[in-house]
Design a protein around this motif. Structure first.
Motif, mmCIF file in Angstrom:
data_model
loop_
_atom_site.group_PDB
_atom_site.id
_atom_site.type_symbol
_atom_site.label_atom_id
_atom_site.label_comp_id
_atom_site.label_asym_id
_atom_site.label_seq_id
_atom_site.Cartn_x
_atom_site.Cartn_y
_atom_site.Cartn_z
ATOM 1 N N GLU A 204 0.816 -1.225 0.000
ATOM 2 C CA GLU A 204 0.000 0.000 0.000
ATOM 3 C C GLU A 204 0.845 1.269 0.000
ATOM 4 O OE1 GLU A 204 -2.341 0.593 3.516
ATOM 5 O OE2 GLU A 204 -0.617 0.392 4.852
ATOM 6 N N PHE A 216 13.178 6.769 -8.051
ATOM 7 C CA PHE A 216 11.825 7.133 -8.458
ATOM 8 C C PHE A 216 10.847 6.483 -7.492
ATOM 9 C CE2 PHE A 216 7.942 5.985 -10.946
ATOM 10 C CZ PHE A 216 7.430 7.267 -11.024
ATOM 11 N N VAL A 217 9.850 7.262 -7.070
ATOM 12 C CA VAL A 217 8.871 6.759 -6.115
ATOM 13 C C VAL A 217 7.474 6.836 -6.718
ATOM 14 C CG1 VAL A 217 7.830 7.116 -3.852
ATOM 15 C CG2 VAL A 217 10.268 7.524 -4.166
ATOM 16 N N PRO A 219 3.454 6.212 -5.772
ATOM 17 C CA PRO A 219 2.487 5.800 -4.741
ATOM 18 C C PRO A 219 1.696 4.605 -5.262
ATOM 19 C CG PRO A 219 1.700 7.755 -5.908
ATOM 20 C CD PRO A 219 3.063 7.444 -6.465
ATOM 21 N N PRO A 222 -4.832 4.512 -4.801
ATOM 22 C CA PRO A 222 -5.558 4.560 -3.515
ATOM 23 C C PRO A 222 -6.883 3.808 -3.529
ATOM 24 C CG PRO A 222 -5.788 6.647 -4.689
ATOM 25 C CD PRO A 222 -4.885 5.792 -5.528
ATOM 26 N N THR A 223 -6.789 2.499 -3.610
ATOM 27 C CA THR A 223 -8.001 1.701 -3.659
ATOM 28 C C THR A 223 -8.542 1.420 -2.260
ATOM 29 O OG1 THR A 223 -8.962 -0.331 -4.531
ATOM 30 C CG2 THR A 223 -6.760 -0.513 -3.607
ATOM 31 N N ARG A 260 10.175 5.218 -15.386
ATOM 32 C CA ARG A 260 9.205 5.849 -14.482
ATOM 33 C C ARG A 260 7.769 5.499 -14.892
ATOM 34 N NH1 ARG A 260 10.826 11.010 -11.681
ATOM 35 N NH2 ARG A 260 13.002 10.687 -11.189
ATOM 36 N N ALA A 264 4.885 3.198 -12.838
ATOM 37 C CA ALA A 264 3.510 3.685 -12.639
ATOM 38 C C ALA A 264 2.506 2.725 -13.284
ATOM 39 C CB ALA A 264 3.365 5.091 -13.222
ATOM 40 N N VAL A 294 -3.211 5.155 -14.308
ATOM 41 C CA VAL A 294 -1.892 5.784 -14.400
ATOM 42 C C VAL A 294 -2.055 7.304 -14.309
ATOM 43 C CG1 VAL A 294 0.060 6.283 -15.946
ATOM 44 C CG2 VAL A 294 -0.733 3.932 -15.666
ATOM 45 N N LEU A 297 -2.577 8.256 -10.745
ATOM 46 C CA LEU A 297 -1.297 8.213 -10.020
ATOM 47 C C LEU A 297 -0.460 9.450 -10.308
ATOM 48 C CD1 LEU A 297 -0.244 4.455 -10.473
ATOM 49 C CD2 LEU A 297 -0.969 5.580 -8.370
ATOM 50 N N LYS A 298 -0.508 9.883 -11.559
ATOM 51 C CA LYS A 298 0.247 11.069 -11.970
ATOM 52 C C LYS A 298 -0.204 12.290 -11.160
ATOM 53 C CE LYS A 298 1.474 13.294 -16.331
ATOM 54 N NZ LYS A 298 2.927 13.040 -16.376
ATOM 55 N N GLY A 299 -1.510 12.425 -10.986
ATOM 56 C CA GLY A 299 -2.059 13.568 -10.263
ATOM 57 C C GLY A 299 -1.843 13.477 -8.757
ATOM 58 N N LEU A 300 -1.699 12.247 -8.275
ATOM 59 C CA LEU A 300 -1.643 11.980 -6.844
ATOM 60 C C LEU A 300 -0.450 12.642 -6.160
ATOM 61 C CD1 LEU A 300 -3.702 10.142 -5.491
ATOM 62 C CD2 LEU A 300 -2.050 8.304 -5.556
ATOM 63 N N SER A 301 0.687 12.661 -6.846
ATOM 64 C CA SER A 301 1.886 13.170 -6.181
ATOM 65 C C SER A 301 2.458 14.410 -6.862
ATOM 66 C CB SER A 301 2.946 12.068 -6.093
ATOM 67 O OG SER A 301 3.144 11.495 -7.351
ATOM 68 N N ALA A 302 1.722 14.959 -7.808
ATOM 69 C CA ALA A 302 2.209 16.164 -8.494
ATOM 70 C C ALA A 302 1.992 17.393 -7.603
ATOM 71 C CB ALA A 302 1.467 16.342 -9.812
#
Lengths: 303, 303
Positions: A204, A216-217, A219, A222-223, A260, A264, A294, A297-302
């Protein structure tokens, strides 16, 4: 590039807070291959017993997976039995019966040996090494392993690790293998032993990829709907490897950008795997639905 | 906007694999305030005993922190004693002596009551509530808590939580408070109880911020140099809150963009905290060095 996957095709008995299933399709190679099928057509090298139903082989074939390398043995099929409690991050093993895999001697065809990409799913490192040595023209090798092999066959395992390009392990395994508590330090230590890329799966908490020059990290998606985590790590690796294969020209180096996106893509793919028992979750992932996650995910950590 | 911080100023005895320190400056309010000092000048409301050296109060003052709200009691100073083993993600408590904090009755000046921003650091929720009720013009309230209060004073704790804007908890505390294993689900459940933002601290796994409309994930800064993790969570909150205060006009809503940058700022700030014993790590963080690490964080998860 065409990919060969060596690993287990198996029976699973699984109990989670959401239900219990017996003799369902399991095995690292099964999850991995179905997860990679939206982008590529992998070929599985594995062994099953005489007790293994033909319908499971056909089911894999329906994803476009080449199942002609799945041998039949007179022994029993690899059988894992386990359960998850309230905290589904931890799998509790009841039993692991290797069956036909205990004496498995993978036989590759001449065409198999010419494949450019190889994935060594979690399996005895001695078998992994035997396959690796047969490859004549391989350009990209990924591998997975687990705590059991780190404890019992570390020397054999290191022989394989030194020769692979991308190593997939979870965070506890990375720490155990390096004998170092700091995850970043541990992953860097292993990275220096050979693999250009060490990919640390953290459930998780997402994924950390370490190369010689960068970290590269990603996340995790978020299910809220985790039904059965079995095979999530294999599905991650399947998604990730398939993206690399589909987006890298033969003979070309993997770019940071593609790596990267591949990580993702793997994270998004794995998020489907946990949404159903056995392979029913990952079977629902297609190119369009993975692409959508994907983007999330891109929006999650931007920022 | 000016910020009031209510919480502990204390003595710590700390043992980690890198050394042992006794009677060093500790306490949530100390770490929080030093971490926020590069951007704002917070005022601490706390109590210390007659045994507390004046040099520690002066030291805090040197960061521009207003220490005039640190009361002197005839009792002993709050004293935490703990240790970390090989895996420094887990703090083991040897003893917690509340001392003067056991009977602390925070007295706010008329000016204190007019402050626009309040941070309730980890402390008895009954005290947190008493402070909150005295505020006359507060526009932004953040709070922290811990497993001890969730177990022993859940009802009092929920009374505070319902009235704060930003709740800081670690992942285990979020799960415990919500009674739910899925972290995302648990955080959303708490978010619906009142706080507009729930910030889940996950140590080396970074931070997840949950609002009504979005989820933001920040990785932790990939440091290899963890000397003493004590106060890292407080430093994160201090960095995060100070960024919000410094970048939001009085009376204006916090934007998603500012919140995301605040979380990243907090993560970068906290990465300094772990690099030395007591407050020696966080004391080295300044605007320039934090900004540099925020840029590293930005690159870490971009694809």
């Amino acid at each position: 590039m065409r990919m060969l996957v060596v690993g287990s095709v198996a029976f699973d008995d699984i109990k989670t807070p959401f239900g219990e299933k017996k003799n369902v399709l399991g095995g690292a190679a099964s999850h991995f291959s179905i997860a990679s099928a939206p982008l590529i057509e992998p070929k599985i090298i594995a062994v099953v017993g005489s007790d293994f139903p033909e319908k499971y082989v056909k089911y894999l074939g329906n994803f476009g997976i080449d199942t002609s390398g799945i041998e039949r043995s007179s022994e029993t099929t690899f059988h894992w039995s386990g359960f998850y409690e309230h905290d589904m991050a931890v799998a509790h093993t009841r039993s692991t019966e290797l069956g036909a895999f205990a004496t498995f001697e993978p036989k590759l065809t001449e065409e198999d040996k010419q494949r450019q990409v190889l994935f060594l799913a979690n399996i005895d490192p001695v078998i992994q090494y035997k396959v690796l040595k047969q490859m004549k023209n391989v350009q990209l090798v990924g591998m997975d392993s687990m705590n059991f092999w780190i404890e019992s066959k570390k020397k054999d395992l290191m022989k394989v690790i030194k020769q692979v390009d991308i190593l997939f392990l979870n965070d506890a395994e990375v720490r155990m293998l390096a004998g170092e508590a700091s995850l970043i330090k541990a992953a860097k230590m292993i990275q220096k032993q050979g693999p250009g890329v060490v990919i640390v799966k953290k459930g998780e908490h997402g994924v950390t990829a370490i190369t010689k020059n960068e970290i590269f990290v990603s996340p995790s998606y978020p299910t809220e709907k985790v039904i059965d985590p079995t095979g999530a790590g294999d599905s991650f690796a399947g998604g990730c490897m398939s993206y690399l294969v589909a987006n890298t020209q033969p003979g070309k180096k993997i770019t940071s950008e593609v790596l990267r996106r591949a990580v993702a893509w793997g994270s998004a793919t794995a998020s489907f795997a946990v949404e159903g028992f056995s392979t029913s979750g990952i079977a629902k992932a297609d190119k369009k639905s993975i692409t959508r996650r994907v983007e999330v995910l891109k929006g999650l950590s931007a920022f």
